[in-house]
Design an enzyme around this catalytic site. Structure first.
Site, PDB file in Angstrom:
ATOM      1  N   GLY A 360       0.839  -1.195   0.000  1.00 33.42           N
ATOM      2  CA  GLY A 360       0.000   0.000   0.000  1.00 33.42           C
ATOM      3  C   GLY A 360       0.869   1.238   0.000  1.00 33.42           C
ATOM      4  CB  ALA A 361       2.193   3.457   1.719  1.00 37.04           C
ATOM      5  CG  MET A 362       8.689   1.206   1.786  1.00 37.78           C
ATOM      6  SD  MET A 362       8.589  -0.044   3.106  1.00 37.78           S
ATOM      7  CE  MET A 362       9.985   0.449   4.106  1.00 37.78           C
ATOM      8  CD  GLU A 363       7.857   1.416   7.031  1.00 36.73           C
ATOM      9  OE1 GLU A 363       6.978   1.173   6.192  1.00 36.73           O
ATOM     10  OE2 GLU A 363       8.310   0.565   7.794  1.00 36.73           O
ATOM     11  CG  ASN A 364      11.070   4.100   1.242  1.00 41.60           C
ATOM     12  OD1 ASN A 364      11.442   2.984   1.498  1.00 41.60           O
ATOM     13  ND2 ASN A 364      10.206   4.370   0.277  1.00 41.60           N
ATOM     14  CG  HIS A 396       0.550   2.512   8.675  1.00 38.29           C
ATOM     15  ND1 HIS A 396       0.055   1.482   9.428  1.00 38.29           N
ATOM     16  CD2 HIS A 396       1.735   2.068   8.188  1.00 38.29           C
ATOM     17  CE1 HIS A 396       0.901   0.463   9.406  1.00 38.29           C
ATOM     18  NE2 HIS A 396       1.931   0.801   8.647  1.00 38.29           N
ATOM     19  CD  GLU A 397       3.321   3.707   5.207  1.00 38.81           C
ATOM     20  OE1 GLU A 397       4.481   3.450   5.598  1.00 38.81           O
ATOM     21  OE2 GLU A 397       2.453   2.829   5.041  1.00 38.81           O
ATOM     22  CG  HIS A 400       6.210   2.884  10.027  1.00 36.72           C
ATOM     23  ND1 HIS A 400       6.385   1.927  10.995  1.00 36.72           N
ATOM     24  CD2 HIS A 400       5.330   2.363   9.141  1.00 36.72           C
ATOM     25  CE1 HIS A 400       5.620   0.877  10.701  1.00 36.72           C
ATOM     26  NE2 HIS A 400       4.960   1.121   9.587  1.00 36.72           N
ATOM     27  CD  GLU A 419       4.584  -2.564   9.266  1.00 38.53           C
ATOM     28  OE1 GLU A 419       3.676  -1.726   9.384  1.00 38.53           O
ATOM     29  OE2 GLU A 419       5.568  -2.371   8.535  1.00 38.53           O
TER      30      GLU A 419
END
Ligand SMILES: *[C@@H]1O[C@H](CO)[C@@H](O)[C@H](O)[C@H]1NC(C)=O
Ligand SMILES: *[C@@H]1O[C@H](CO)[C@@H](O)[C@H](O)[C@H]1NC(C)=O
Ligand SMILES: *[C@@H]1O[C@H](CO)[C@@H](O)[C@H](O)[C@H]1NC(C)=O
Ligand SMILES: [Zn+2]
EC number: 3.4.11.-
Length: 974
Positions: A360-364, A396-397, A400, A419
């Site tokens: 869905g998405a990535m918290e880089n 959410h991201e 993180h 998570e």
């Protein structure tokens, strides 16, 4: 990472009520996390196979029942999946140059070089560093060149070097030892493929103004940084990174930190831009990101020092699709700074919407990547559900950025904490940005979803030991519903019994202590303990002892409150009472249960159930007193009562339902239905909890009812029970339909409340699905108006999914083809997602079969959307057998091309087998498992076991309940 594909929450619940319905847009179905993907082209290094997933690991069916990792034994260090503890990286200098046009061989590639400075911790004559699918330029016959930082120190020579494909290493055997305490430099130069595989450094494509555009982007979590450059690719191997990107002039480059300078230069006679970024903070490799694109952005105008930007396709930005994301990002960042009591750790926050993205998405860190549907919101074309999805994924991201990125778990076995935490606090962050939405209540959807899988005998505990998680495929398996949703539920429970201010204080202490470092999950317990050691908080045990019960054993209890005797007891709750629990528990399946409760409308003091059974005379009720336990479902457990109290609660629902908190009304229904499924209470009692619904106007109880009735539709939509079931639901929904017709002035206006908008969709959906004539006509009329003038869509975005699906279900080829054309032309991602799921609603088998073929043709359906398209077809009662045949026939192809070891596959198996409830289907499923052992199931292994267990339970439930259900419904449905 955020969960992958979603079907709209309200729609998902009602989704099956129509014979042919398959409404997908957004609600977590499962985590899509694509691990191994074999490719058609030859892999680099001329290797015959792709490495990581060995056949033995992919054919292991229950990954949680035994360790599938290679046994310790007398292995060489390069045969182990974990790096030795001899070396630690300090800093990397990386230059990467992605080519956005194919080379002469038609291959998209990138080239790069990297120097890593590392310190030797223990004398060793071996350098082991991760590298996967990279082709190296040789220095004197070796893949890397070694230097000492201090030229005065002698450096051993590389004696031999090789690539260890299975474990994804570059190995250098030296002719002498590196000395502990000394610092060395390792230099490499390499080339890799910029493939469209959504892993590592990869390429994405889209069309703008009729022109095909290519961009380079990255997805490193969990083990793909090694595919972009050689690195010590473990989360605890933190280092700083100085990144340089070479890119075509006219494109922009992004990475985790701010750009330092960008200049036009020439390389190999090619004019290019060279962009240098500031050195990063100390961070893990899996959080790196590199993007080269022609994207546009909008920027916040806040006075703060943090630069906030939203990036997307030029057209999406000019249409204002990034505005909402920008608005809420600033609010959410402010919230977290207060909540964590720690300022945002970086100087910028870029968020990018990508046309091709697996999760869905990535918290880089500092450069978060999203699916378009998770970041872009179009005020004209998007629904309120789309908006909520954008809001919660961003929340959410951003959570993180502190929890996970600033402080990182040492190893992937603790992924659930990372998570689960983000999945919990996303509701707090989202609530802050949209305070009128009552969004915190929505966490109960998350709880309910995980109750369903955690009540299986094949479930597994949240926490695994570090030694049990080694291979990339084992790491991938950690990204599942248990980690995300159960993690969120138990952390919420913890925060509730400590109180939110205490929980936040402990968090802040933890973040300060471990900033830029790594932890294990018990470190968080220690810090929460520290702040809880005050007289005002009285815990019956330490935080650690309480939480161990929830973290180290699988499942959850059903607490039974007997208001006649005062007895309160707990039992491991299983959906199927006959399921055999093979997994042992260190605590014998008892939990320390914090119980908040209400007696006849008055909130009572919380008490703890610490044993299997206890007596508490306060819960004794007499006369018309009633007891309700687990207020607001703050605890992760179900509740059962003695029959008299159930009757009093049912009576209350009819006479004064608002005396029960909204979330608990939803939970009463959900508990009753699940207790009935588990044969703890009578099915008729469960059905009776729905009879007050004609008075209910709130969304959350309705959503709960619909999702439970959904199970009935799944079980009965191919049987004689279907008619009475439809009749009953139509009767219960009609008042809601009329209510919304009135308050929206005959569907012309949008209801004011966020939840009301959802419930309006439910009302319309149920009405159409149970064959209410008014509703069907409405849907067909709107859709034909749209077909008559495709430029002007008269349907409100909130209602589009329902209307599209109904119109396609009731319509024919013309409607289907029109929707397909609109799908292909859609420039708003949420609109194309809606159309894509509505296309699965047709009742024509040939259209469904053709659509299934399209689903695995990347020129028609993006790879990221294949699995959810097949699942949408399976949700349709006509499509289900077609999808099942299709998947069986093509398993090997689908598995190898669409995600070996991928979590989307658990969604695939779960989606297709939802209706399975006959001996015949059970046999087919078992045969499918046998026949494909060679091909494997990757991370769908667990889902397959769950499907088999669920099918068995369904068969038994049907045998026992069918006539009871039929009798009750026939009596009610008149
Ligand atoms: C790497 O080398 C292999 C074997 O020579 C070749 O097939 C592959 O295309 C190369 N990869 C790249 C990106 O050049
Ligand atoms: C990588 O190559 C570029 C261009 O040749 C050079 O300027 C740079 O110093 C190299 N970087 C590293 C880390 O080796
Ligand atoms: C963003 O915020 C501004 C100012 O509050 C508001 O006018 C605008 O409508 C918001 N945009 C969206 C898409 O919500
Ligand atoms: Zn996450």
């Amino acid at each position: 990472m955020a969960k992958g594909f979603y079907l709209s929450r309200n729609l998902a619940m009602a989704g099956l009520l129509l014979a042919a319905i398959a409404l997908v847009t957004i609600i977590a179905l499962s985590v899509v996390y694509d691990k191994e993907r074999s490719r058609n082209r030859a892999p680099s290094n001329g290797a015959p196979s792709v490495g990581a997933s060995s056949p033995s690991s992919s054919s292991s069916i229950d990954p949680y029942s035994s360790s599938t990792s290679a046994s310790p034994g007398p292995q060489k260090p390069w045969q182990r999946y974990r790096l030795p503890d001899t070396l630690a990286p300090v800093h990397y200098d990386i230059t990467l140059w992605p080519r956005l046009e194919p080379d002469q061989q038609g291959l998209y590639i990138f080239t790069g070089n990297s120097t890593v400075r590392f310190v030797c911790l223990k004398d060793t004559d071996l350098i082991i560093i991760h590298a996967n699918k990279l082709n190296f330029t040789l220095f004197q016959g070796h893949e890397a060149r070694l230097k000492a930082l201090d030229p005065a120190h002698p450096v051993p020579q590389v004696q031999s070097s090789w690539l260890q494909e299975e474990t994804e290493y570059l190995v250098l055997q030296l002719d002498g030892a590196l000395k502990a305490g000394r610092v060395y430099l390792l230099e490499t130069q390499f080339k890799g493929e910029l493939a469209d595989d959504l892993e590592g450094f990869y390429r994405s494509q889209y069309t703008e103004d009729g022109v095909q555009k290519v961009l380079a982007t990255s997805q490193m979590q969990a083990t793909f940084a090694r595919k972009a450059f050689p690195c010590f690719d473990e989360p605890a191997m933190k280092a700083t990174f100085s990144v340089v990107l070479i890119h075509p002039q006219g494109t922009g480059a992004l990475s985790n930190s701010k750009q330092m300078e960008s200049s036009r230069v020439e390389f190999d006679g090619i004019p290019v831009s060279r962009t240098t970024f500031e050195p990063t903070k100390r961070m893990s490799t899996y959080l790196l990101a590199f993007i080269v694109s022609g994207f546009s952005f909008i920027e916040g105008d806040q006075e703060t020092d943090v630069q906030v930007r939203i990036w997307a396709r030029h057209q999406a930005i000019t249409e204002g699709q990034g505005d909402y994301a920008l608005n809420v990002t600033e609010a959410i960042l402010n919230f977290y700074e207060h909540y964590y009591n720690t300022s945002y750790p970086l100087s910028k926050s870029d968020q990018v919407a990508l046309p091709d993205f697996n999760a869905g998405a990535m918290e880089n860190w500092g450069l978060i990547t999203y699916r378009e549907t998770a970041l872009l919101y179009d005020p004209v074309a998007s629904s309120t559900g789309n908006k909520e999805r954008v809001l919660t994924v961003i929340a959410h991201e951003l959570a993180h950025m502190w929890f996970g990125n600033l402080v990182t778990l040492r190893w992937w076995n603790d992924l659930w904490l990372n998570e689960g935490f983000a999945s919990y606090v996303e509701y707090l962050g989202a609530d802050h940005a949209e305070p009128t939405w009552d969004i915190k209540e929505h966490i109960i959807f998350e709880v309910r979803k995980v109750f369903a899988v955690d009540a299986l005998a094949s479930s597994h505990p949240l926490s695994r030991r570090e030694e049990e998680v080694n291979r990339p495929s084992e790491i991938t398996e950690m990204f599942n519903t248990i980690s995300y949703s159960k993690g969120a539920a138990v952390l919420r429970m913890l925060s509730e019994f400590l109180s939110e201010p205490v929980f936040a204080k402990g968090l802040s202490s933890y973040l300060n202590m471990f900033a830029f470092n790594n932890t294990v999950y018990t470190d968080l317990w220690d810090h929460l303990q520290l702040v809880s050691d005050t007289p005002s908080i009285s815990l019956p045990h330490s935080v650690q002892d309480i939480m161990n019960r929830w973290v180290l054993q699988m499942g959850f209890p059903v607490v039974t409150v007997d208001t006649r005797t005062g007895q309160v007891s707990q039992q491991h709750f299983l959906n199927d009472p006959q399921a055999v629990v093979e997994r042992g528990s260190p605590f014998n399946y008892t939990w320390f249960v914090p119980i908040k409760w209400i007696k006849s409308g008055v909130e009572q003091e919380q008490f703890w159930l610490l044993k299997k059974t206890g007596i508490d005379s306060r819960v004794i009720a007499t006369g018309d007193q009633w007891v309700l336990a687990n207020t607001n479902v703050s605890g992760y457990f179900r509740v059962n009562y003695d029959l008299e109290n159930w009757e009093r609660l049912l009576h209350l629902l009819h006479t004064d339902h608002q005396a029960i908190p909204t979330v608990n009304r939803a939970q009463l229904l959900d508990d009753a239905f699940n207790l009935a499924r588990a044969k703890v209470i009578n099915t008729t009692l469960a059905l009776r909890t729905t009879s007050y619904l004609s008075k209910e106007r709130d969304y959350i109880p309705w959503a709960s009812a619909l999702s439970n009735l959904n199970y009935y539709f799944l079980m009965f939509d191919r049987t004689e029970v279907y008619g009475p079931l439809q009749g009953y639901i139509r009767k219960q929904t009609l008042p809601l339909f009329e209510y919304y017709r009135t308050i929206t002035a005959n569907w012309a206006r949008v209801p004011p409340g966020h939840n009301d908008q959802y419930n309006q969709i439910n009302a319309l959906n149920m009405a159409c699905n149970t064959g209410l004539k008014d509703c069907k006509e409405l849907a067909l009329r709107w859709f034909s108006e749209w077909m008559a003038d495709p430029e002007r869509n008269p349907i409100h975005p909130n209602l589009k999914s329902t209307v599209y699906c109904s119109a396609i279900a009731f319509g024919g080829t013309e409607e289907w083809d029109f929707a397909w054309r609109m799908f292909q032309n859609a420039t708003v991602a949420t609109e194309s997602a809606r159309l894509r799921s509505a296309l699965a609603c047709t009742k024509a088998p040939w259209l469904l079969n053709r659509y299934l073929q399209y689903s695995i043709d990347p020129t028609k359906i993006r790879k990221q959307d294949s699995v959810s398209t097949i699942v949408a077809v399976a949700r349709n009662v006509v499509g289900m057998p077609l999808a099942w045949n299709f998947v069986r026939e093509n398993w090997s192809y689908i598995f190898n091309n669409y995600g070996r070891g991928s979590f989307s596959f658990s969604g695939l198996i779960t989606g297709i087998t939802q209706r399975f409830s006959t001996e015949f289907e059970l046999k087919e499923l078992e045969r499918f498992k046998e026949q494909n052992l060679q091909v494997g199931f990757g991370s769908a292994s667990l889902a397959l076991e769950q499907a088999i267990e669920n099918t068995r339970a369904n068969i038994r439930w049907l045998a026992e309940s069918r006539s009871q259900v039929l009798d009750w419904l026939s009596g009610e449905a008149k």
